[in-house]
Write an enzyme that holds these catalytic residues in place. Sequence first.
Site, PDB file in Angstrom:
ATOM      1  N   GLY A  92      34.879  50.325  25.829  1.00 19.96           N
ATOM      2  CA  GLY A  92      34.187  49.086  26.165  1.00 19.96           C
ATOM      3  C   GLY A  92      34.930  48.244  27.186  1.00 19.96           C
ATOM      4  O   GLY A  92      34.530  47.101  27.436  1.00 19.96           O
ATOM      5  N   HIS A  99      44.389  43.242  29.501  1.00 22.07           N
ATOM      6  CA  HIS A  99      44.352  41.987  28.746  1.00 22.07           C
ATOM      7  C   HIS A  99      44.471  42.301  27.271  1.00 22.07           C
ATOM      8  O   HIS A  99      43.860  43.244  26.775  1.00 22.07           O
ATOM      9  CB  HIS A  99      43.070  41.204  29.046  1.00 22.07           C
ATOM     10  CG  HIS A  99      41.821  42.034  29.047  1.00 22.07           C
ATOM     11  ND1 HIS A  99      41.480  42.861  30.102  1.00 22.07           N
ATOM     12  CD2 HIS A  99      40.863  42.184  28.119  1.00 22.07           C
ATOM     13  CE1 HIS A  99      40.352  43.480  29.806  1.00 22.07           C
ATOM     14  NE2 HIS A  99      39.948  43.091  28.616  1.00 22.07           N
ATOM     15  N   HIS A 101      43.463  41.082  23.807  1.00 26.62           N
ATOM     16  CA  HIS A 101      42.565  40.193  23.067  1.00 26.62           C
ATOM     17  C   HIS A 101      43.286  39.727  21.802  1.00 26.62           C
ATOM     18  O   HIS A 101      43.784  40.566  21.038  1.00 26.62           O
ATOM     19  CB  HIS A 101      41.314  40.931  22.596  1.00 26.62           C
ATOM     20  CG  HIS A 101      40.390  41.420  23.657  1.00 26.62           C
ATOM     21  ND1 HIS A 101      39.223  40.766  23.987  1.00 26.62           N
ATOM     22  CD2 HIS A 101      40.430  42.514  24.449  1.00 26.62           C
ATOM     23  CE1 HIS A 101      38.576  41.444  24.920  1.00 26.62           C
ATOM     24  NE2 HIS A 101      39.290  42.517  25.230  1.00 26.62           N
TER      25      HIS A 101
HETATM   26  P1  5GP Z   1      37.133  44.092  27.810  1.00 23.76           P
HETATM   27  O1  5GP Z   1      35.772  44.535  27.346  1.00 23.76           O
HETATM   28  O2  5GP Z   1      37.386  44.477  29.240  1.00 23.76           O
HETATM   29  O3  5GP Z   1      38.232  44.519  26.883  1.00 23.76           O
HETATM   30  O4  5GP Z   1      37.117  42.527  27.693  1.00 23.76           O
HETATM   31  C1  5GP Z   1      36.850  41.679  28.753  1.00 23.76           C
HETATM   32  C2  5GP Z   1      36.739  40.300  28.165  1.00 23.76           C
HETATM   33  O5  5GP Z   1      36.818  39.352  29.203  1.00 23.76           O
HETATM   34  C3  5GP Z   1      35.414  40.065  27.434  1.00 23.76           C
HETATM   35  O6  5GP Z   1      35.682  39.647  26.097  1.00 23.76           O
HETATM   36  C4  5GP Z   1      34.735  38.982  28.276  1.00 23.76           C
HETATM   37  O7  5GP Z   1      34.010  38.066  27.490  1.00 23.76           O
HETATM   38  C5  5GP Z   1      35.904  38.330  28.985  1.00 23.76           C
HETATM   39  N1  5GP Z   1      35.574  37.803  30.303  1.00 23.76           N
HETATM   40  C6  5GP Z   1      34.935  38.472  31.305  1.00 23.76           C
HETATM   41  N2  5GP Z   1      34.825  37.678  32.389  1.00 23.76           N
HETATM   42  C7  5GP Z   1      35.407  36.500  32.064  1.00 23.76           C
HETATM   43  C8  5GP Z   1      35.596  35.275  32.790  1.00 23.76           C
HETATM   44  O8  5GP Z   1      35.207  35.115  33.940  1.00 23.76           O
HETATM   45  N3  5GP Z   1      36.241  34.281  32.131  1.00 23.76           N
HETATM   46  C9  5GP Z   1      36.686  34.411  30.852  1.00 23.76           C
HETATM   47  N4  5GP Z   1      37.301  33.349  30.309  1.00 23.76           N
HETATM   48  N5  5GP Z   1      36.532  35.556  30.145  1.00 23.76           N
HETATM   49  C10 5GP Z   1      35.887  36.585  30.742  1.00 23.76           C
END
Ligand code: 5GP
Length: 113
Positions: A92, A99, A101
């Site tokens: 996902g 990053h 989480h």
């Molecule tokens: P991934 O699915 O890549 O592990 O998580 C990406 C995370 O980044 C998601 O939880 C999404 O909500 C967050 N996210 C994506 N774009 C932005 C943004 O422009 N600003 C912030 N604050 N969070 C973001």
Amino acid sequence: MGCIFCEIINKRVPAKIIHEDEFVIAFEDINPQAPVHTLVIPKKHISTNLDIKREDNGLLGHMFQVANKITKDKGIAERGFRLVMNCNPESGQAVFHIHLHILGGRHMHWPPG
Ligand code: 5GP
Ligand code: ZN
């Protein structure tokens, strides 16, 4: 280069930043999946977990130290929390700048979805 998290680091895209130092920033996730959902990211652009090099070991350790401080500041350290780093499409991963989480403030289910 079109990386949204590099844009946040460079302050070209706004975010609710709760921690910043020489090496990392932490900010609130725009689409929170729990009462606490904060992202800790390195200022260095690293696309995925698989791109972490030995020279980044200290940086990764620092990300975990910052995450620990945030859980303490937000009062979820003793209750419990989950750290997640997605890698590549089936996990996902949507943003290709690593990053961590931080998820907490509610009971976390296992196995994860
Ligand atoms: P991934 O699915 O890549 O592990 O998580 C990406 C995370 O980044 C998601 O939880 C999404 O909500 C967050 N996210 C994506 N774009 C932005 C943004 O422009 N600003 C912030 N604050 N969070 C973001
Ligand atoms: Zn980036």
